[in-house]
Design an enzyme around this catalytic site. Structure first.
Site, short mmCIF file in Angstrom:
data_model
loop_
_atom_site.label_atom_id
_atom_site.label_comp_id
_atom_site.label_asym_id
_atom_site.label_seq_id
_atom_site.Cartn_x
_atom_site.Cartn_y
_atom_site.Cartn_z
N HIS A 31 1.50 4.79 -2.43
CA HIS A 31 1.17 5.65 -3.58
C HIS A 31 2.47 6.33 -4.01
CE1 HIS A 31 -3.16 5.26 -2.70
NE2 HIS A 31 -2.75 5.21 -1.44
N HIS A 34 0.86 -1.19 0.00
CA HIS A 34 0.00 0.00 0.00
C HIS A 34 0.89 1.23 0.00
CE1 HIS A 34 -3.83 2.07 1.80
NE2 HIS A 34 -3.15 2.89 1.02
N HIS A 65 -9.35 0.84 -1.74
CA HIS A 65 -9.39 1.44 -0.41
C HIS A 65 -10.83 1.33 0.09
CE1 HIS A 65 -5.55 3.06 -1.50
NE2 HIS A 65 -5.48 3.95 -0.53
N GLU A 113 -11.51 3.29 5.55
CA GLU A 113 -10.51 4.18 6.16
C GLU A 113 -11.29 5.28 6.87
OE1 GLU A 113 -8.20 6.46 3.37
OE2 GLU A 113 -6.74 7.12 4.86
ZN ZN Z 1 -3.74 4.81 0.41
#
Ligand code: ZN
Length: 351
Positions: A30, A28, A208, A211
């Site tokens: 970016h 995970h 995702h 969250e």
């Molecule tokens: Zn993320």
């Protein structure tokens, strides 16, 4: 016995002997979130972009986020410095170098094409730039890689479909698709069609969910989008039945503890549910999300949870094992077996 000068890494070089040096996969991450202030200013100068910050210190000062949206505003603003394929290559090289120093042996890297095409940078330029770095990652950094193309969930479903279409000539370089950006109000089901199209193209699927959004988004990502992995998934803990299902189906959750603190999902690391999630039998992994913005790379996240939650070496080893199990290395089982044996052989040094 390895002391501070022990050798542990795959190359036999002297390296850290705590959780930082533990061989691990990062699932995970970016790539745009690895843009450090120094590189941002260097690229801005090279590309003639003026940043609204006096210097790197002023930029770092801006990294005090109140929630996900306040982070995203700065994150997208700073991307203006990424213009050419070389910029993306340099960004990726910088990440891989840092990741290698923190025990990463395999990285499945997210990128956000729409954040670049919206600024006039073609998706082909982005993928070419990223690939130039990834192709030599193994040789230079000892890290195998996969590339995962994410759709921005606060953009339309049509835009996601157009992005997938534009990426078609480059699919040999892309392993899967993901879904990121502002979660609340953008349920997974909005992207049913593009995930169906991605599956038909043989792409792996992650998203995702849970969250900032509710546990229901996790169910929806599994049932409607057919994802194999949930990114974050923190809020599953509010739904015992869902936890039971995630355990039973061995659905991996890619947690990002330092990110959760910075974006105010939790107050302090000591409040992180990681321990409870492990105790529940969930297949959890520890990752860095956007490390340039959230105060550390993946090894720093491992160090952080060890200190805040008192994790034992065996629990840290379980997290490392999980990271390889949750990876898309099922297309390369001999390599996965090799990494897993590195995890077992790793000796924690006295710190
Ligand atoms: Zn993320």
């Amino acid at each position: 016995m390895h002391g501070p000068t022990g050798s542990n890494g795959p190359t036999g070089l002297t390296g850290p002997t705590g959780p930082t040096g533990l061989p691990k996969a990062e699932l995970h991450l970016h790539i745009e979130g690895t843009l450090e202030p120094e590189l941002a200013f260097a690229l801005a100068a090279r590309n003639g972009v003026t940043l609204p910050y006096a210097d790197t210190a002023a930029l770092r000062e801006a990294y005090r986020f109140s929630d996900l949206q306040s982070f995203l505003d700065l994150y997208y603003g700073l991307m203006a410095v990424l213009r050419t394929a070389e910029d993306f290559t340099e960004l990726t090289d910088a990440y891989l170098g840092r990741a290698a120093a923190q025990g990463v042996r395999h990285a499945e890297i997210f990128f956000d094409p729409q954040a670049h095409t919206a600024r006039g940078v073609p998706v082909g330029t982005v993928i070419e730039g990223l690939s130039a770095s990834l192709e030599r990652s193994e040789e230079r950094y000892g890290i195998s890689t996969r590339l995962i193309m994410c759709f921005l969930r606060d953009e339309s479903a049509e835009s996601a479909l157009a992005t997938l279409e534009a990426a078609k000539p480059h699919l040999d370089r892309i392993t899967g698709v993901g879904l990121d950006s502002a979660e609340v109000g953008h349920p997974p089901a909005k992207f049913r069609e593009v995930y169906e199209a991605a599956a038909a193209l043989g792409l792996r699927r992650v998203a995702h969910a849970g969250e900032e959004g509710p546990a229901a988004y996790i169910r929806e990502a599994l049932d409607v989008l057919g994802v194999e992995r949930i990114d974050h998934g923190l809020r599953c803990m509010e739904d015992p039945e869902l936890v039971e299902r995630l355990v039973r189906e061995r659905v991996p959750l890619t947690l990002c503890p330092l990110s959760n603190v910075r974006l105010r999902a939790i107050d302090v690391l000591a409040d992180h549910p990681l321990r409870a999630m492990m105790a529940a039998g969930l297949l959890v992994t520890v990752n860095s999300d956007d490390p340039a913005y959230f105060g550390g790379y993946v090894g720093d996240n491992f160090d952080g949870v060890r200190d805040a939650l008192g994790l034992t070496p065996e629990q840290l080893r379980e997290l490392a094992r999980n990271s390889f199990e949750a990876s898309f290395l099922d297309d390369d089982e001999p390599r996965r077996a090799r990494y897993l044996s590195e995890v077992e052989a790793y000796e924690f040094g006295a710190e």
